[in-house]
Scaffold this motif. Structure first.
Motif, PDB file in Angstrom:
ATOM      1  N   ILE A  19      19.773   7.166  -7.963  1.00 54.66           N
ATOM      2  CA  ILE A  19      19.149   5.847  -7.777  1.00 54.66           C
ATOM      3  C   ILE A  19      17.667   6.003  -7.446  1.00 54.66           C
ATOM      4  O   ILE A  19      16.818   5.248  -7.945  1.00 54.66           O
ATOM      5  N   ILE A  20      17.340   6.993  -6.603  1.00 52.90           N
ATOM      6  CA  ILE A  20      15.928   7.231  -6.262  1.00 52.90           C
ATOM      7  C   ILE A  20      15.131   7.588  -7.517  1.00 52.90           C
ATOM      8  O   ILE A  20      14.015   7.106  -7.720  1.00 52.90           O
ATOM      9  N   LYS A  21      15.716   8.421  -8.363  1.00 47.07           N
ATOM     10  CA  LYS A  21      15.059   8.787  -9.630  1.00 47.07           C
ATOM     11  C   LYS A  21      14.866   7.564 -10.529  1.00 47.07           C
ATOM     12  O   LYS A  21      13.835   7.419 -11.201  1.00 47.07           O
ATOM     13  N   SER A  22      15.866   6.671 -10.547  1.00 47.08           N
ATOM     14  CA  SER A  22      15.757   5.447 -11.358  1.00 47.08           C
ATOM     15  C   SER A  22      14.629   4.556 -10.863  1.00 47.08           C
ATOM     16  O   SER A  22      13.859   3.999 -11.653  1.00 47.08           O
ATOM     17  N   VAL A  23      14.532   4.429  -9.529  1.00 46.34           N
ATOM     18  CA  VAL A  23      13.454   3.622  -8.947  1.00 46.34           C
ATOM     19  C   VAL A  23      12.099   4.249  -9.279  1.00 46.34           C
ATOM     20  O   VAL A  23      11.148   3.552  -9.652  1.00 46.34           O
ATOM     21  N   GLN A  24      12.021   5.578  -9.171  1.00 48.70           N
ATOM     22  CA  GLN A  24      10.776   6.279  -9.496  1.00 48.70           C
ATOM     23  C   GLN A  24      10.385   6.042 -10.954  1.00 48.70           C
ATOM     24  O   GLN A  24       9.209   5.797 -11.262  1.00 48.70           O
ATOM     25  N   GLY A  25      11.380   6.076 -11.835  1.00 52.40           N
ATOM     26  CA  GLY A  25      11.115   5.827 -13.251  1.00 52.40           C
ATOM     27  C   GLY A  25      10.579   4.423 -13.483  1.00 52.40           C
ATOM     28  O   GLY A  25       9.647   4.220 -14.275  1.00 52.40           O
ATOM     29  N   ALA A  26      11.164   3.457 -12.774  1.00 51.07           N
ATOM     30  CA  ALA A  26      10.719   2.070 -12.919  1.00 51.07           C
ATOM     31  C   ALA A  26       9.295   1.878 -12.405  1.00 51.07           C
ATOM     32  O   ALA A  26       8.528   1.066 -12.940  1.00 51.07           O
ATOM     33  N   MET A  27       8.918   2.651 -11.361  1.00 54.24           N
ATOM     34  CA  MET A  27       7.598   2.512 -10.762  1.00 54.24           C
ATOM     35  C   MET A  27       6.504   3.222 -11.562  1.00 54.24           C
ATOM     36  O   MET A  27       5.316   3.036 -11.295  1.00 54.24           O
ATOM     37  N   GLU A  28       6.893   4.051 -12.537  1.00 54.08           N
ATOM     38  CA  GLU A  28       5.899   4.811 -13.302  1.00 54.08           C
ATOM     39  C   GLU A  28       4.946   3.926 -14.091  1.00 54.08           C
ATOM     40  O   GLU A  28       3.842   4.347 -14.430  1.00 54.08           O
ATOM     41  N   VAL A  29       5.375   2.691 -14.349  1.00 51.93           N
ATOM     42  CA  VAL A  29       4.494   1.767 -15.074  1.00 51.93           C
ATOM     43  C   VAL A  29       3.231   1.449 -14.266  1.00 51.93           C
ATOM     44  O   VAL A  29       2.209   1.044 -14.823  1.00 51.93           O
ATOM     45  N   LEU A  30       3.305   1.647 -12.932  1.00 49.27           N
ATOM     46  CA  LEU A  30       2.149   1.372 -12.077  1.00 49.27           C
ATOM     47  C   LEU A  30       1.141   2.519 -12.092  1.00 49.27           C
ATOM     48  O   LEU A  30      -0.005   2.343 -11.661  1.00 49.27           O
ATOM     49  N   GLY A  31       1.575   3.689 -12.566  1.00 52.16           N
ATOM     50  CA  GLY A  31       0.670   4.832 -12.638  1.00 52.16           C
ATOM     51  C   GLY A  31       0.448   5.504 -11.292  1.00 52.16           C
ATOM     52  O   GLY A  31       1.009   5.101 -10.272  1.00 52.16           O
ATOM     53  N   ASP A  32      -0.400   6.552 -11.305  1.00 51.51           N
ATOM     54  CA  ASP A  32      -0.731   7.297 -10.084  1.00 51.51           C
ATOM     55  C   ASP A  32      -1.948   6.665  -9.406  1.00 51.51           C
ATOM     56  O   ASP A  32      -2.902   6.298 -10.097  1.00 51.51           O
ATOM     57  N   PRO A  33      -1.998   6.555  -8.075  1.00 51.29           N
ATOM     58  CA  PRO A  33      -0.923   6.866  -7.140  1.00 51.29           C
ATOM     59  C   PRO A  33      -0.091   5.645  -6.770  1.00 51.29           C
ATOM     60  O   PRO A  33       0.722   5.691  -5.861  1.00 51.29           O
ATOM     61  N   TRP A  34      -0.351   4.511  -7.497  1.00 44.42           N
ATOM     62  CA  TRP A  34       0.215   3.228  -7.047  1.00 44.42           C
ATOM     63  C   TRP A  34       1.734   3.163  -7.153  1.00 44.42           C
ATOM     64  O   TRP A  34       2.380   2.444  -6.396  1.00 44.42           O
ATOM     65  N   GLY A  35       2.299   3.920  -8.088  1.00 44.20           N
ATOM     66  CA  GLY A  35       3.760   3.958  -8.161  1.00 44.20           C
ATOM     67  C   GLY A  35       4.338   4.549  -6.893  1.00 44.20           C
ATOM     68  O   GLY A  35       5.344   4.049  -6.350  1.00 44.20           O
ATOM     69  N   GLY A  36       3.713   5.609  -6.384  1.00 45.23           N
ATOM     70  CA  GLY A  36       4.159   6.218  -5.127  1.00 45.23           C
ATOM     71  C   GLY A  36       3.981   5.283  -3.955  1.00 45.23           C
ATOM     72  O   GLY A  36       4.857   5.177  -3.086  1.00 45.23           O
ATOM     73  N   VAL A  37       2.840   4.582  -3.921  1.00 47.41           N
ATOM     74  CA  VAL A  37       2.592   3.613  -2.841  1.00 47.41           C
ATOM     75  C   VAL A  37       3.658   2.523  -2.855  1.00 47.41           C
ATOM     76  O   VAL A  37       4.182   2.129  -1.802  1.00 47.41           O
ATOM     77  N   ALA A  38       3.988   2.044  -4.046  1.00 46.93           N
ATOM     78  CA  ALA A  38       5.015   1.001  -4.165  1.00 46.93           C
ATOM     79  C   ALA A  38       6.371   1.499  -3.665  1.00 46.93           C
ATOM     80  O   ALA A  38       7.110   0.759  -3.000  1.00 46.93           O
ATOM     81  N   MET A  39       6.691   2.772  -3.969  1.00 49.21           N
ATOM     82  CA  MET A  39       7.955   3.342  -3.482  1.00 49.21           C
ATOM     83  C   MET A  39       7.965   3.443  -1.958  1.00 49.21           C
ATOM     84  O   MET A  39       8.985   3.172  -1.320  1.00 49.21           O
ATOM     85  N   ILE A  40       6.831   3.825  -1.379  1.00 50.85           N
ATOM     86  CA  ILE A  40       6.732   3.906   0.094  1.00 50.85           C
ATOM     87  C   ILE A  40       6.972   2.525   0.707  1.00 50.85           C
ATOM     88  O   ILE A  40       7.769   2.373   1.644  1.00 50.85           O
ATOM     89  N   LEU A  41       6.282   1.518   0.170  1.00 50.56           N
ATOM     90  CA  LEU A  41       6.412   0.158   0.709  1.00 50.56           C
ATOM     91  C   LEU A  41       7.833  -0.371   0.541  1.00 50.56           C
ATOM     92  O   LEU A  41       8.384  -1.011   1.451  1.00 50.56           O
ATOM     93  N   LEU A  42       8.431  -0.103  -0.632  1.00 52.29           N
ATOM     94  CA  LEU A  42       9.813  -0.521  -0.855  1.00 52.29           C
ATOM     95  C   LEU A  42      10.747   0.172   0.124  1.00 52.29           C
ATOM     96  O   LEU A  42      11.635  -0.467   0.718  1.00 52.29           O
ATOM     97  N   GLY A  43      10.536   1.480   0.332  1.00 55.14           N
ATOM     98  CA  GLY A  43      11.365   2.229   1.274  1.00 55.14           C
ATOM     99  C   GLY A  43      11.249   1.696   2.693  1.00 55.14           C
ATOM    100  O   GLY A  43      12.253   1.531   3.389  1.00 55.14           O
ATOM    101  N   ILE A  44      10.017   1.415   3.131  1.00 58.77           N
ATOM    102  CA  ILE A  44       9.810   0.869   4.480  1.00 58.77           C
ATOM    103  C   ILE A  44      10.510  -0.478   4.620  1.00 58.77           C
ATOM    104  O   ILE A  44      11.178  -0.756   5.625  1.00 58.77           O
ATOM    105  N   GLY A  45      10.370  -1.316   3.599  1.00 60.89           N
ATOM    106  CA  GLY A  45      11.033  -2.622   3.628  1.00 60.89           C
ATOM    107  C   GLY A  45      12.545  -2.490   3.712  1.00 60.89           C
ATOM    108  O   GLY A  45      13.203  -3.203   4.487  1.00 60.89           O
TER     109      GLY A  45
END
Length: 380
Positions: free
Chosen positions: A188-214
């Motif tokens: 599931i984490i890999k799937s979320v990472q794949g979905a966030m790749e559309v945001l590019g570097d580093p914003w996909g990672g930032v989005a994952m951090i914010l989603l995780g915190i939420g």
């Protein structure tokens, strides 16, 4: 009479299977969230987490970050779980240790706010405010003793490293290899990472951090609510049964209650009204607050099981730092009579001041948890 009996029957009704199923699902969500923060942190920093957090390499700044974040969120479990995720993403353990200490201070604001419910009655408020702040003073003294020691010797980092050493190096085995949660969280984490790749570097990672915190915030909040429904009655029973049976029983009971309800704030908040109403004295509930510090470490240990990869051992290490720090705090401060009395006397003094003038209570909350920390951050 029939109505009273019906109420008792309803209260004694066993917790439904659906409630426990929801709790299990939320624990799984917590594990996913921690994994997302770790993955997102690695992605967003490109492996340069140490450089990114150089501003927090000052241990006092890191301490204050942990304090303010926990005071704002009002959940040390949430903050320590986020810290575990950040360590899994490359945050140095040495930087994370003062943050964990700060989380202990920040969480005490909840029971201090609970004591304000007794503000209309001067004597009740004096007792309740003292009962709430005895936990504050204990945690402040713990930081005053152990943070300088950690800065000078790194003893917490060394002890926790020794504890995870059996999982390291010799045969190439690590915490990640023993991680039974990896198989059910990684896809599931890999799937979320794949979905966030559309945001590019580093914003996909930032989005994952914010989603995780939420998701951590949501999961721990609802786990707490469901466990309160399931366990607060039992927790109150343990609390009442243990009072007067000695400090060791009190500490153990506080630990068990906090594990049951997954919230140190709930444990301490259960005790404050009992002291305010005169049922117990501050000295009676003091050991329970110490047990709450130990019991709350379970959440970070659970969060560490969600981490896989090279930094799995580091994530486990910071969760063990939390446990060792709180256990040592109880052994040293409560174990030495002259230190044991300081939080009790300081809380009684502050309770008297607050009862005479309510502005002292408001000023204490604002200055200890917000003004002084923010001033020190600006100063550093």
């Amino acid at each position: 009479m029939a109505q009273i009996e019906a109420v008792h029957q309803q209260a004694e009704k066993p917790v439904s299977f659906i409630v426990w199923l929801k709790i299990v699902a939320l624990v799984y969500l917590l594990l996913l969230a921690v994994g997302m923060i770790g993955t997102g942190f690695k992605w967003a920093t490109g492996g340069q987490a140490k450089e990114l957090f150089e501003f927090a390499s000052n241990p006092f700044t890191a301490l204050i970050i942990g304090t303010v974040c926990t005071a704002l969120i009002q959940s040390s479990s949430t903050v320590t779980s986020i810290i575990v995720g950040m360590v899994a993403g490359g945050l140095p353990v040495a930087t994370a240790i003062p943050m964990v200490m700060g989380a202990n201070i920040g969480t005490t604001i909840t029971n201090t706010l609970v004591s304000l419910g007794h503000v209309r009655d001067k004597e009740e408020f004096k007792r309740a405010f003292a009962a709430a702040t005895v936990h504050d003073f204990f945690n402040l003294i713990s930081v005053v003793i152990f943070l300088p020691l950690e800065i000078a010797t790194g003893f917490l980092q060394k002890i926790s490293a020794w504890m995870v050493a059996p999982l390291s190096s010799t045969d190439g085995m690590s915490m990640g290899d023993l991680n039974f949660m990896k198989a059910i969280t990684k896809p599931i984490i890999k799937s979320v990472q794949g979905a966030m790749e559309v945001l590019g570097d580093p914003w996909g990672g930032v989005a994952m951090i914010l989603l995780g915190i939420g998701l951590i915030f949501v999961s721990i909040t609802f786990i707490g609510k469901l466990l309160k429904v399931a366990m607060v009655g039992k927790a109150k029973q343990i609390l009442h049964n243990a009072i007067g049976r000695g400090p060791v029983t009190g500490i153990f009971s506080g630990t068990i209650i906090t594990i049951l309800v997954q919230s140190s704030s709930t444990t301490t908040s259960l005790a404050v009204p009992l002291v305010g109403s005169g049922v117990f004295k501050v000295r009676d509930i003091y050991p329970f607050t110490l047990g709450a510090n130990i019991g709350t470490c379970v959440t970070a240990l659970l969060a560490a099981t969600a981490v896989s990869g090279d930094l799995a051992n580091a994530a486990l290490q910071i969760s063990l730092v939390h446990l060792v720090y709180n256990v040592l705090g109880v052994l040293v401060i409560f174990g030495l009579p002259f230190l044991r009395e300081i939080p009790l006397r300081a809380a009684a003094w502050l309770g008297n001041l607050a009862a005479e003038n309510k502005l002292y209570a408001v000023g204490y909350i604002l200055f200890v948890f917000f003004v002084i920390p923010l001033f020190l951050i600006l100063l550093s």
